[in-house]
Design a protein around this motif. Structure first.
Motif, PDB file in Angstrom:
ATOM      1  N   ALA A  98       0.849  -1.196   0.000  1.00  0.00           N
ATOM      2  CA  ALA A  98       0.000   0.000   0.000  1.00  0.00           C
ATOM      3  C   ALA A  98       0.885   1.246   0.000  1.00  0.00           C
ATOM      4  O   ALA A  98       1.795   1.376   0.818  1.00  0.00           O
ATOM      5  N   ALA A  99       0.592   2.170  -0.911  1.00  0.00           N
ATOM      6  CA  ALA A  99       1.425   3.375  -1.056  1.00  0.00           C
ATOM      7  C   ALA A  99       1.389   4.236   0.202  1.00  0.00           C
ATOM      8  O   ALA A  99       2.425   4.760   0.632  1.00  0.00           O
ATOM      9  N   GLU A 100       0.208   4.383   0.807  1.00  0.00           N
ATOM     10  CA  GLU A 100       0.105   5.222   2.004  1.00  0.00           C
ATOM     11  C   GLU A 100       0.947   4.654   3.146  1.00  0.00           C
ATOM     12  O   GLU A 100       1.689   5.380   3.807  1.00  0.00           O
ATOM     13  N   THR A 101       0.856   3.355   3.339  1.00  0.00           N
ATOM     14  CA  THR A 101       1.654   2.704   4.386  1.00  0.00           C
ATOM     15  C   THR A 101       3.134   2.822   4.079  1.00  0.00           C
ATOM     16  O   THR A 101       3.946   3.105   4.966  1.00  0.00           O
ATOM     17  N   ARG A 102       3.488   2.605   2.815  1.00  0.00           N
ATOM     18  CA  ARG A 102       4.899   2.669   2.413  1.00  0.00           C
ATOM     19  C   ARG A 102       5.479   4.059   2.685  1.00  0.00           C
ATOM     20  O   ARG A 102       6.568   4.194   3.232  1.00  0.00           O
ATOM     21  N   HIS A 103       4.741   5.110   2.343  1.00  0.00           N
ATOM     22  CA  HIS A 103       5.232   6.479   2.558  1.00  0.00           C
ATOM     23  C   HIS A 103       5.329   6.800   4.053  1.00  0.00           C
ATOM     24  O   HIS A 103       6.295   7.448   4.485  1.00  0.00           O
ATOM     25  N   ARG A 104       4.354   6.340   4.839  1.00  0.00           N
ATOM     26  CA  ARG A 104       4.378   6.598   6.279  1.00  0.00           C
ATOM     27  C   ARG A 104       5.560   5.892   6.950  1.00  0.00           C
ATOM     28  O   ARG A 104       6.296   6.489   7.750  1.00  0.00           O
ATOM     29  N   VAL A 105       5.792   4.629   6.591  1.00  0.00           N
ATOM     30  CA  VAL A 105       6.901   3.869   7.178  1.00  0.00           C
ATOM     31  C   VAL A 105       8.242   4.431   6.697  1.00  0.00           C
ATOM     32  O   VAL A 105       9.200   4.533   7.467  1.00  0.00           O
ATOM     33  N   GLN A 106       8.314   4.817   5.419  1.00  0.00           N
ATOM     34  CA  GLN A 106       9.558   5.409   4.882  1.00  0.00           C
ATOM     35  C   GLN A 106       9.869   6.726   5.591  1.00  0.00           C
ATOM     36  O   GLN A 106      11.028   7.022   5.878  1.00  0.00           O
ATOM     37  N   ALA A 107       8.844   7.523   5.907  1.00  0.00           N
ATOM     38  CA  ALA A 107       9.063   8.793   6.618  1.00  0.00           C
ATOM     39  C   ALA A 107       9.596   8.524   8.022  1.00  0.00           C
ATOM     40  O   ALA A 107      10.507   9.223   8.498  1.00  0.00           O
TER      41      ALA A 107
END
Length: 154
Positions: free
Chosen positions: A15-24
């Motif tokens: 999931a893109a939203e999860t990926r961006h949140r975890v990457q941040a």
């Protein structure tokens, strides 16, 4: 290690939203280490590379498991499933077999991966350390069985 682990989790996330949140979150943790005033920045380049290599290896070792049959806990769960209340001796024996005998497809045991070096084979080492049991006692010869109904002499 947490920053490296979260970076690897983000790469696997679908999931893109999860990926961006975890990457941040990962970037925030790693940015602290990259600041010029951080003690890790004063290390020699080869020491810094070694610290990064070990942290990456530790992050690779740590993995969350959602399955009830994975790894050591899964094995113990299967043993407990059939017969409850493993004794402490049996649990210690199962742990030794798991750590020093069971091998992955790459040929390494859990102990080799943990300590970073090979160890003697478990059962060969046991044969050297545990004395062989004594020979069984010699059985006494059985007395001949007398027939219950002796033929009556005429």
């Amino acid at each position: 290690m947490p920053g490296i682990y979260l970076e690897r989790v983000a790469a696997r996330s679908t999931a893109a939203e999860t990926r961006h949140r975890v990457q941040a979150a990962s970037t925030a943790l790693l940015d602290v280490l990259r600041r010029a005033d951080h003690p890790l920045q004063r290390l020699a380049p080869e020491d810094s590379a070694r610290v990064e290599q070990v942290a990456g290896a530790c992050a690779d070792l740590f993995q969350r498991s959602s399955s009830c049959v994975e790894g050591r806990n899964g094995q113990l769960s299967l043993h407990h499933h059939g017969r409850h209340r493993l004794s402490d001796r049996r649990l210690a024996a199962l742990t030794a077999v798991h750590n020093f005998h069971i091998r992955r497809p790459d040929g390494t045991t859990a102990a080799e991966r943990f300590f970073g070096r090979t160890h003697p084979a478990l059962f060969e080492e046991l044969l050297l350390r545990v004395p062989l049991p004594p020979r069984p006692r010699r059985r006494r010869p059985r007395p001949p069985k007398l027939p219950y109904l002796m033929p009556v002499a005429a």
